[in-house]
Design an enzyme around this catalytic site. Structure first.
Site, PDB file in Angstrom:
ATOM      1  N   SER A  71     -24.506  42.325 -47.234  1.00 12.76           N
ATOM      2  CA  SER A  71     -25.880  42.735 -47.486  1.00 12.76           C
ATOM      3  C   SER A  71     -26.042  43.059 -48.972  1.00 12.76           C
ATOM      4  O   SER A  71     -25.794  42.206 -49.816  1.00 12.76           O
ATOM      5  CB  SER A  71     -26.241  43.912 -46.577  1.00 12.76           C
ATOM      6  OG  SER A  71     -27.630  44.085 -46.509  1.00 12.76           O
ATOM      7  N   ASP A 116     -30.883  36.009 -38.775  1.00 11.36           N
ATOM      8  CA  ASP A 116     -31.030  36.930 -39.897  1.00 11.36           C
ATOM      9  C   ASP A 116     -32.314  36.635 -40.658  1.00 11.36           C
ATOM     10  O   ASP A 116     -32.621  35.469 -40.950  1.00 11.36           O
ATOM     11  CB  ASP A 116     -29.828  36.796 -40.841  1.00 11.36           C
ATOM     12  CG  ASP A 116     -29.664  37.971 -41.795  1.00 11.36           C
ATOM     13  OD1 ASP A 116     -30.675  38.480 -42.304  1.00 11.36           O
ATOM     14  OD2 ASP A 116     -28.509  38.363 -42.045  1.00 11.36           O
ATOM     15  N   HIS A 131     -29.001  40.211 -38.850  1.00  7.21           N
ATOM     16  CA  HIS A 131     -28.465  40.815 -40.063  1.00  7.21           C
ATOM     17  C   HIS A 131     -27.402  41.858 -39.708  1.00  7.21           C
ATOM     18  O   HIS A 131     -27.554  42.629 -38.762  1.00  7.21           O
ATOM     19  CB  HIS A 131     -29.594  41.476 -40.858  1.00  7.21           C
ATOM     20  CG  HIS A 131     -29.189  41.899 -42.227  1.00  7.21           C
ATOM     21  ND1 HIS A 131     -28.930  40.998 -43.241  1.00  7.21           N
ATOM     22  CD2 HIS A 131     -28.979  43.129 -42.756  1.00  7.21           C
ATOM     23  CE1 HIS A 131     -28.594  41.640 -44.335  1.00  7.21           C
ATOM     24  NE2 HIS A 131     -28.604  42.944 -44.072  1.00  7.21           N
TER      25      HIS A 131
END
Length: 325
Positions: free
Chosen positions: A161, A268, A298
């Protein structure tokens, strides 16, 4: 030409995909904090990170006149093959390096390598460029000290991330620092230790579901334009300037980077962003591998599914090959 997203899927057992779909159907989808007040509340509720065994060694990395705390995990299997620099996620505004201790201890053993995690400063108290400044400091420290401290100069880098965004920004900084550090003429004094070739020390980068456009100028970037993490991290930067590669690496000159593994889930919100980055990295002449996992949202590599275990194992195997002599 027929092109389907499914053609890019990683080869995983059907039962793992079915289990993942069932897990996410039963799971309440989360969202990030939408204000500083919500962020403070989420931070306050965070439990203390579980301790690793053996624990990390805490020290201060120093390079180019800057300092940043790092956590160091030495493998128990003898001389390390190399060193992996881990940059934690958390939207640039949450989490700490210590929250990755258990994972990084396991990674050190799996790779028989040193793992160093960097405790970069968090937004909004410390907005851009504080985080990439800290990550660059840790990377430069390793470029200078790795051989003397750990007996190896083979380096890899990775993050998930926000950590993936920072990992790529760090590599771009190291590459560009090389031309800045180069002597301008034959009579210039050359320091005993040079940072200029720092990027060449890195033999691989694992980038898990990073965000690479915070300018909202691409369709992918517009999907996350209203997220608070962007306001916290770069709200002080005019929107037109968020195409700076240090903020949005998608807009960078991507030549001259180490091999990269991009890990992303098909569910995602950052899928388009990652597919675009993969294409740009490849077009720039880099060695790029894409692992796209079905049924995965995600952050999926941190979830308790067999699919996550498979994805983590594949990334570890990829890193091991890049650290091998």
């Amino acid at each position: 030409m027929r092109f389907a997203l499914e053609d890019l899927f990683a080869d995983v057992p059907a039962e793992q995909v079915a289990e993942a779909r069932a897990f996410y159907r039963a799971r309440v989808a989360g969202r990030g904090p939408a204000s500083f007040e919500e962020l403070e509340a989420v931070r306050a509720r965070r439990s203390a990170p579980p301790a690793a065994d053996p624990p990390a060694a805490e020290e201060m990395a120093e390079a180019a006149g800057a300092r940043v705390p790092v956590r160091v995990f030495l493998p128990s299997g003898g001389a390390p093959l190399g060193i992996h620099l881990d940059i934690h996620g958390g939207g640039f505004y949450m989490d700490t390096a210590a929250h990755g201790d258990v994972r990084n201890r396991a990674l050190a053993e799996a790779l028989n390598s040193v793992v160093v995690s960097v405790d970069y400063r968090l937004a909004p108290e410390h907005p851009w460029p504080a985080a990439p400044d800290d990550c660059e400091t840790a990377a430069l420290w390793l470029a200078e000290q790795a051989e003397d401290r750990f007996g190896t100069s083979r380096l890899t880098i990775g993050g998930s991330s926000a950590g993936a965004t920072l990992a790529l920004a760090t590599l771009l900084r190291l590459r560009d620092r090389g031309s800045q550090d180069a002597p301008s003429g034959p009579d210039d004094a050359v320091p005993a230790r040079q940072y200029g070739d720092a990027v060449s020390r890195f033999t691989g980068a694992v980038l898990q579901f990073g965000t690479y456009d915070m300018s909202a100028l691409t369709p992918a970037g517009r999907r996350i334009a209203d997220e608070y993490f962007i306001e916290a991290y770069v709200g002080h930067v005019p929107a037109r300037d968020r195409v700076l590669p240090d903020i949005s690496p998608l807009y960078a000159d991507l030549t001259g980077l180490p091999p990269a593994l991009l890990v992303i889930g098909a569910e995602d919100v950052l899928l388009e962003d990652n597919l675009t980055l993969a294409g740009r990295l490849s077009a720039a002449g880099n060695d790029v591998e894409l692992h796209l996992y079905p049924a995965a949202p995600h952050g999926f590599t941190g979830h308790p599914t067999a699919l996550a275990v498979t994805a983590r194992a594949a990334a570890t195997s990829w890193l091991r090959k890049r650290l091998a002599p």
